[in-house]
Design a protein around this motif. Sequence first.
Motif, PDB file in Angstrom:
ATOM      1  N   SER A 101       0.866  -1.266  -0.061  1.00  0.00           N
ATOM      2  CA  SER A 101      -0.266  -0.055   0.119  1.00  0.00           C
ATOM      3  C   SER A 101       0.665   1.176  -0.215  1.00  0.00           C
ATOM      4  O   SER A 101       0.597   2.236  -0.825  1.00  0.00           O
ATOM      5  CB  SER A 101      -1.001  -0.069   1.136  1.00  0.00           C
TER       6      SER A 101
ATOM      7  N   VAL B 237      -5.801   5.958  -2.771  1.00  0.00           N
ATOM      8  CA  VAL B 237      -6.880   4.976  -2.187  1.00  0.00           C
ATOM      9  C   VAL B 237      -7.185   3.869  -3.495  1.00  0.00           C
ATOM     10  O   VAL B 237      -7.344   2.609  -3.060  1.00  0.00           O
ATOM     11  CB  VAL B 237      -8.124   5.627  -1.640  1.00  0.00           C
ATOM     12  N   GLU B 238      -7.451   4.526  -4.426  1.00  0.00           N
ATOM     13  CA  GLU B 238      -7.708   3.684  -5.902  1.00  0.00           C
ATOM     14  C   GLU B 238      -6.397   2.735  -5.784  1.00  0.00           C
ATOM     15  O   GLU B 238      -6.779   1.576  -6.126  1.00  0.00           O
ATOM     16  CB  GLU B 238      -7.958   4.510  -6.875  1.00  0.00           C
TER      17      GLU B 238
ATOM     18  N   THR C  77      -4.343   1.560  -3.888  1.00  0.00           N
ATOM     19  CA  THR C  77      -4.148   0.764  -2.808  1.00  0.00           C
ATOM     20  C   THR C  77      -5.324  -0.306  -3.052  1.00  0.00           C
ATOM     21  O   THR C  77      -5.145  -1.560  -2.954  1.00  0.00           O
ATOM     22  CB  THR C  77      -4.367   1.435  -1.469  1.00  0.00           C
ATOM     23  N   MET C  78      -6.552  -0.004  -3.134  1.00  0.00           N
ATOM     24  CA  MET C  78      -7.440  -0.882  -3.355  1.00  0.00           C
ATOM     25  C   MET C  78      -7.324  -1.974  -4.433  1.00  0.00           C
ATOM     26  O   MET C  78      -7.712  -3.146  -4.481  1.00  0.00           O
ATOM     27  CB  MET C  78      -8.812  -0.421  -3.413  1.00  0.00           C
ATOM     28  N   SER C  79      -6.665  -1.420  -5.468  1.00  0.00           N
ATOM     29  CA  SER C  79      -6.508  -2.122  -6.790  1.00  0.00           C
ATOM     30  C   SER C  79      -5.270  -3.296  -6.681  1.00  0.00           C
ATOM     31  O   SER C  79      -5.246  -4.376  -7.043  1.00  0.00           O
ATOM     32  CB  SER C  79      -6.010  -1.368  -7.821  1.00  0.00           C
TER      33      SER C  79
ATOM     34  N   GLY D  75      -6.827  -4.917  -2.326  1.00  0.00           N
ATOM     35  CA  GLY D  75      -8.126  -5.209  -2.249  1.00  0.00           C
ATOM     36  C   GLY D  75      -8.763  -4.801  -0.897  1.00  0.00           C
ATOM     37  O   GLY D  75      -9.849  -5.600  -0.688  1.00  0.00           O
ATOM     38  N   GLN D  76      -8.225  -4.241  -0.115  1.00  0.00           N
ATOM     39  CA  GLN D  76      -8.782  -3.777   1.394  1.00  0.00           C
ATOM     40  C   GLN D  76      -8.167  -2.142   1.780  1.00  0.00           C
ATOM     41  O   GLN D  76      -7.124  -2.000   1.054  1.00  0.00           O
ATOM     42  CB  GLN D  76      -8.664  -4.792   2.276  1.00  0.00           C
ATOM     43  N   ASN D  77      -9.095  -1.823   2.667  1.00  0.00           N
ATOM     44  CA  ASN D  77      -8.643  -0.353   3.044  1.00  0.00           C
ATOM     45  C   ASN D  77      -7.339  -0.599   4.342  1.00  0.00           C
ATOM     46  O   ASN D  77      -7.432  -1.065   5.363  1.00  0.00           O
ATOM     47  CB  ASN D  77      -9.702   0.071   3.744  1.00  0.00           C
TER      48      ASN D  77
ATOM     49  N   ARG E 193     -14.918   4.184  -1.838  1.00  0.00           N
ATOM     50  CA  ARG E 193     -14.058   3.058  -2.329  1.00  0.00           C
ATOM     51  C   ARG E 193     -13.571   2.271  -1.316  1.00  0.00           C
ATOM     52  O   ARG E 193     -13.524   1.172  -1.109  1.00  0.00           O
ATOM     53  CB  ARG E 193     -12.953   3.802  -2.997  1.00  0.00           C
ATOM     54  N   ALA E 194     -12.819   2.935  -0.111  1.00  0.00           N
ATOM     55  CA  ALA E 194     -12.331   2.045   0.811  1.00  0.00           C
ATOM     56  C   ALA E 194     -13.132   1.502   1.901  1.00  0.00           C
ATOM     57  O   ALA E 194     -12.959   0.588   2.414  1.00  0.00           O
ATOM     58  CB  ALA E 194     -11.453   3.338   1.571  1.00  0.00           C
TER      59      ALA E 194
END
Length: 281
Positions: A48, A71-72, A74-76, A79-81, A128-129
């Motif tokens: 991340s 955030v985008e 990281t999520m990609s 897959g989690q916050n 998103r997160a």
Amino acid sequence: MSGAALSSAMVADLYRAACLAELDALKVGNVHAYAPGHRMEVADFLTSAEVSAPHLARAGARIGERVHGGVEATMSAVGQNTNLGILLLCAPLALAAEEEGSLGVNLGLALDTLDESDGAQVFAAIRRANPGGLGQAERHDVTTDGPAVTLGSAMAEAAARDRIARAYVTGFEDVFEIGLPALTAARRQGLTAPWTTTAVHLAFLTSVPDSHIARKYGADKAERVRQEAAAALGRIDLRTEPVAALLAHDRLLKDAGLNPGTSADFTVGTLFADAILRARG
């Protein structure tokens, strides 16, 4: 204190270093090098930090753009916050570091110029997160698109219940009045990293109720967690490197599903602010 402007590359390096330093420290209740927790591993946070750094440090970008981009990414990647709170705290500091002059003054100017585009970007990042315990609010509810609102107004609305939002309306008071003094005191004691980082985390954990715990379990529970941490760890001598005592409290919190995530976020924010101040001279 005045200082030189930092390049985007330098800001990214300092951000990554702050994220990694936080992971090396034994921070009770959080994910760290000594133990995983809450279905997350250190590797998730390492990834991340790496993927979010270019967005966090993008020269000339607005605060909302930095948070949303990080955030985008990281999520990609994981897959989690893992870093919404970190990005919310570090984005204004990153922007302030780009300009010559006092970091505190630059930070205040950055926070004063938050607009509706910042609000839209951060609201999208939060959706998103999807952080735990988000719930809904009567005004400026981030779970819906809702009317356009400046990020400053949204943070002011949430400040009473969320410590990171409060930072946006107090000029990062907790970083400058809790985190950085704790870091300075730890260094004066002769502590070395990662124990100076542990000292910062304990300062937040024992001084103020953790917002992440409050969102999930209520303000009373967050205050009890603070009081229990203060009683058990408030006078602990970190010069003895008390791994066993800290891990015992770490297990206590994790077994109860309690994650003082805001304390960890502010720890990263403090390390990042300190690194910026040192790099700027």
